[in-house]
Design a protein around this motif. Sequence first.
Motif, PDB file in Angstrom:
ATOM      1  N   TYR A   1      21.656   1.623 -36.112  1.00  0.00           N
ATOM      2  CA  TYR A   1      20.803   0.615 -35.510  1.00  0.00           C
ATOM      3  C   TYR A   1      21.553  -0.207 -34.464  1.00  0.00           C
ATOM      4  N   GLN A   2      20.824  -0.507 -33.400  1.00  0.00           N
ATOM      5  CA  GLN A   2      21.365  -1.341 -32.325  1.00  0.00           C
ATOM      6  C   GLN A   2      21.529  -2.787 -32.821  1.00  0.00           C
ATOM      7  N   THR A   3      22.693  -3.355 -32.566  1.00  0.00           N
ATOM      8  CA  THR A   3      23.012  -4.683 -33.110  1.00  0.00           C
ATOM      9  C   THR A   3      23.459  -5.617 -31.998  1.00  0.00           C
TER      10      THR A   3
ATOM     11  N   VAL B   1      17.934  -7.324 -43.184  1.00  0.00           N
ATOM     12  CA  VAL B   1      16.654  -7.861 -43.636  1.00  0.00           C
ATOM     13  C   VAL B   1      15.714  -7.931 -42.429  1.00  0.00           C
ATOM     14  N   VAL B   2      14.580  -7.269 -42.537  1.00  0.00           N
ATOM     15  CA  VAL B   2      13.612  -7.247 -41.439  1.00  0.00           C
ATOM     16  C   VAL B   2      12.878  -8.586 -41.390  1.00  0.00           C
ATOM     17  N   ILE B   3      12.891  -9.232 -40.210  1.00  0.00           N
ATOM     18  CA  ILE B   3      12.247 -10.541 -40.088  1.00  0.00           C
ATOM     19  C   ILE B   3      11.054 -10.523 -39.132  1.00  0.00           C
ATOM     20  N   GLN B   4      10.942  -9.473 -38.331  1.00  0.00           N
ATOM     21  CA  GLN B   4       9.791  -9.377 -37.423  1.00  0.00           C
ATOM     22  C   GLN B   4       9.547  -7.900 -37.120  1.00  0.00           C
ATOM     23  N   THR B   5       8.277  -7.500 -37.070  1.00  0.00           N
ATOM     24  CA  THR B   5       7.985  -6.100 -36.770  1.00  0.00           C
ATOM     25  C   THR B   5       6.674  -5.973 -36.009  1.00  0.00           C
ATOM     26  N   ARG B   6       6.612  -4.955 -35.129  1.00  0.00           N
ATOM     27  CA  ARG B   6       5.400  -4.646 -34.378  1.00  0.00           C
ATOM     28  C   ARG B   6       4.981  -3.216 -34.636  1.00  0.00           C
ATOM     29  N   ILE B   7       5.611  -2.573 -35.632  1.00  0.00           N
ATOM     30  CA  ILE B   7       5.280  -1.194 -35.961  1.00  0.00           C
ATOM     31  C   ILE B   7       4.883  -1.118 -37.428  1.00  0.00           C
ATOM     32  N   SER B   8       4.200  -0.025 -37.791  1.00  0.00           N
ATOM     33  CA  SER B   8       3.647   0.082 -39.146  1.00  0.00           C
ATOM     34  C   SER B   8       4.617   0.705 -40.138  1.00  0.00           C
ATOM     35  N   THR B   9       5.693   1.327 -39.625  1.00  0.00           N
ATOM     36  CA  THR B   9       6.595   2.047 -40.527  1.00  0.00           C
ATOM     37  C   THR B   9       7.648   1.166 -41.167  1.00  0.00           C
ATOM     38  N   ILE B  10       7.681  -0.062 -40.769  1.00  0.00           N
ATOM     39  CA  ILE B  10       8.662  -0.977 -41.352  1.00  0.00           C
ATOM     40  C   ILE B  10       7.999  -2.342 -41.512  1.00  0.00           C
ATOM     41  N   SER B  11       8.314  -3.025 -42.593  1.00  0.00           N
ATOM     42  CA  SER B  11       7.610  -4.271 -42.919  1.00  0.00           C
ATOM     43  C   SER B  11       8.568  -5.452 -42.953  1.00  0.00           C
ATOM     44  N   ILE B  12       8.012  -6.622 -42.691  1.00  0.00           N
ATOM     45  CA  ILE B  12       8.792  -7.851 -42.828  1.00  0.00           C
ATOM     46  C   ILE B  12       9.245  -7.980 -44.283  1.00  0.00           C
ATOM     47  N   GLY B  13      10.523  -8.280 -44.452  1.00  0.00           N
ATOM     48  CA  GLY B  13      11.078  -8.422 -45.794  1.00  0.00           C
ATOM     49  C   GLY B  13      11.758  -7.163 -46.303  1.00  0.00           C
ATOM     50  N   ASP B  14      11.583  -6.034 -45.596  1.00  0.00           N
ATOM     51  CA  ASP B  14      12.315  -4.830 -46.001  1.00  0.00           C
ATOM     52  C   ASP B  14      13.814  -5.102 -45.940  1.00  0.00           C
ATOM     53  N   ALA B  15      14.523  -4.582 -46.922  1.00  0.00           N
ATOM     54  CA  ALA B  15      15.987  -4.733 -46.952  1.00  0.00           C
ATOM     55  C   ALA B  15      16.611  -3.345 -46.858  1.00  0.00           C
ATOM     56  N   ILE B  16      17.390  -3.115 -45.812  1.00  0.00           N
ATOM     57  CA  ILE B  16      17.950  -1.793 -45.532  1.00  0.00           C
ATOM     58  C   ILE B  16      19.456  -1.821 -45.797  1.00  0.00           C
ATOM     59  N   PRO B  17      19.940  -1.008 -46.748  1.00  0.00           N
ATOM     60  CA  PRO B  17      21.379  -1.008 -47.045  1.00  0.00           C
ATOM     61  C   PRO B  17      22.211  -0.566 -45.839  1.00  0.00           C
ATOM     62  N   VAL B  18      23.293  -1.279 -45.615  1.00  0.00           N
ATOM     63  CA  VAL B  18      24.221  -0.946 -44.532  1.00  0.00           C
ATOM     64  C   VAL B  18      25.316  -0.054 -45.098  1.00  0.00           C
ATOM     65  N   LEU B  19      25.686   0.974 -44.350  1.00  0.00           N
ATOM     66  CA  LEU B  19      26.765   1.870 -44.760  1.00  0.00           C
ATOM     67  C   LEU B  19      27.998   1.568 -43.931  1.00  0.00           C
ATOM     68  N   LEU B  20      29.048   1.180 -44.598  1.00  0.00           N
ATOM     69  CA  LEU B  20      30.287   0.861 -43.900  1.00  0.00           C
ATOM     70  C   LEU B  20      31.391   1.769 -44.418  1.00  0.00           C
ATOM     71  N   ASN B  21      32.062   2.403 -43.498  1.00  0.00           N
ATOM     72  CA  ASN B  21      33.128   3.321 -43.901  1.00  0.00           C
ATOM     73  C   ASN B  21      34.503   2.804 -43.532  1.00  0.00           C
TER      74      ASN B  21
ATOM     75  N   LYS C   1      25.607   1.183 -39.046  1.00  0.00           N
ATOM     76  CA  LYS C   1      25.148   2.418 -39.678  1.00  0.00           C
ATOM     77  C   LYS C   1      24.442   2.075 -40.988  1.00  0.00           C
ATOM     78  N   THR C   2      23.263   2.644 -41.192  1.00  0.00           N
ATOM     79  CA  THR C   2      22.491   2.378 -42.408  1.00  0.00           C
ATOM     80  C   THR C   2      22.028   3.696 -43.014  1.00  0.00           C
ATOM     81  N   GLU C   3      21.352   3.583 -44.168  1.00  0.00           N
ATOM     82  CA  GLU C   3      20.809   4.776 -44.814  1.00  0.00           C
ATOM     83  C   GLU C   3      19.681   5.383 -43.990  1.00  0.00           C
TER      84      GLU C   3
END
Length: 310
Positions: free
Chosen positions: A24-26, A93-113, A18-20
């Motif tokens: 996401y599928q893991t 951390v995004v390491i590969q992308t084929r879409i324009s809405t997300i970029s390599i190097g983006d860091a997405i915070p994970v939400l853990l409850n 779960k992220t902000e």
Amino acid sequence: MNTITLQKQVELQVTELKTEMGIYQTLAINLVMFRELIKTDVLAQIKLPDELDLSREVILDGQAPTWLYANLVERCWQAPWIGCHAAKEKLIVVIQTRISTISIGDAIPVLLNRTPCPAILIGGSPDSGKSVLSNALRFNLMKTGAVGRVFVHRASWDGEGNWAYEGANRDLVKKLIVENEFRLHEHPETAKLIPNFFKYHSSAVQNLREVVDLVLVDVGGKPQTEKAPLVEQCTHYIIISKESDAIPKWHELCHPNLQPLAVIRSVRQKREEVLQKQPFLEIIDGRWREGEIQSVPDILLENVLTVLHA
């Protein structure tokens, strides 16, 4: 949930994080051969779980060799984007992308409850067997099947890891340890660097406690006050020391916030003697040598398992 087992060396499991930005599928990677390095020929037998949806993102999660990670990235190339779970930083951390809405190097915070799991600090005088004990505990705890994921977090700069106790080539292991040691205490700016070093590891342990089921924290051989932030992230402690004079200092560092589990008086001789069971376990033991197959005294293992059911 689907699991593919590769000759019992590697398990691949589809889970979720779960992220902000959503759930996401893991693809969780679990190495099941605790005492041996996995073989590269496992790559030829890899089959992704049928449940893995390559029309969605794929987040790789777990401790594994870089060559296994690289191969899984190649196998998942059709996915819109691929990320790696950096559990210590609580990020994807995004390491590969084929879409324009997300970029390599983006860091997405994970939400853990999750409720944070127990964290056991392992301290004691140098060369007493802390790192050997940490790895042996991990192996023996997971072998019981009573606990899911056990993570050994090494908050020291000695260049060692679990691999250092599992590799068969001892000469290579010693060479790699020396080459990877970063002698922070000898750095010209050590007074400034060391507090930040332990603050980072404190944050890492805090994050890991929401990801796995038990964290073992190897804190090195000195009971320094700079380790206070790291101590605060633990719940219990074990002292293993060949020097009797050092034991009270470790109690002092951990008291009164952490619960004592055991004191191991480490000796060179093959010996196992129980000195007391209450208010904490105290034993004399002489099995903590590098490069040997390690067992853990049953009474110590049982003591640690009680932490999981508290």
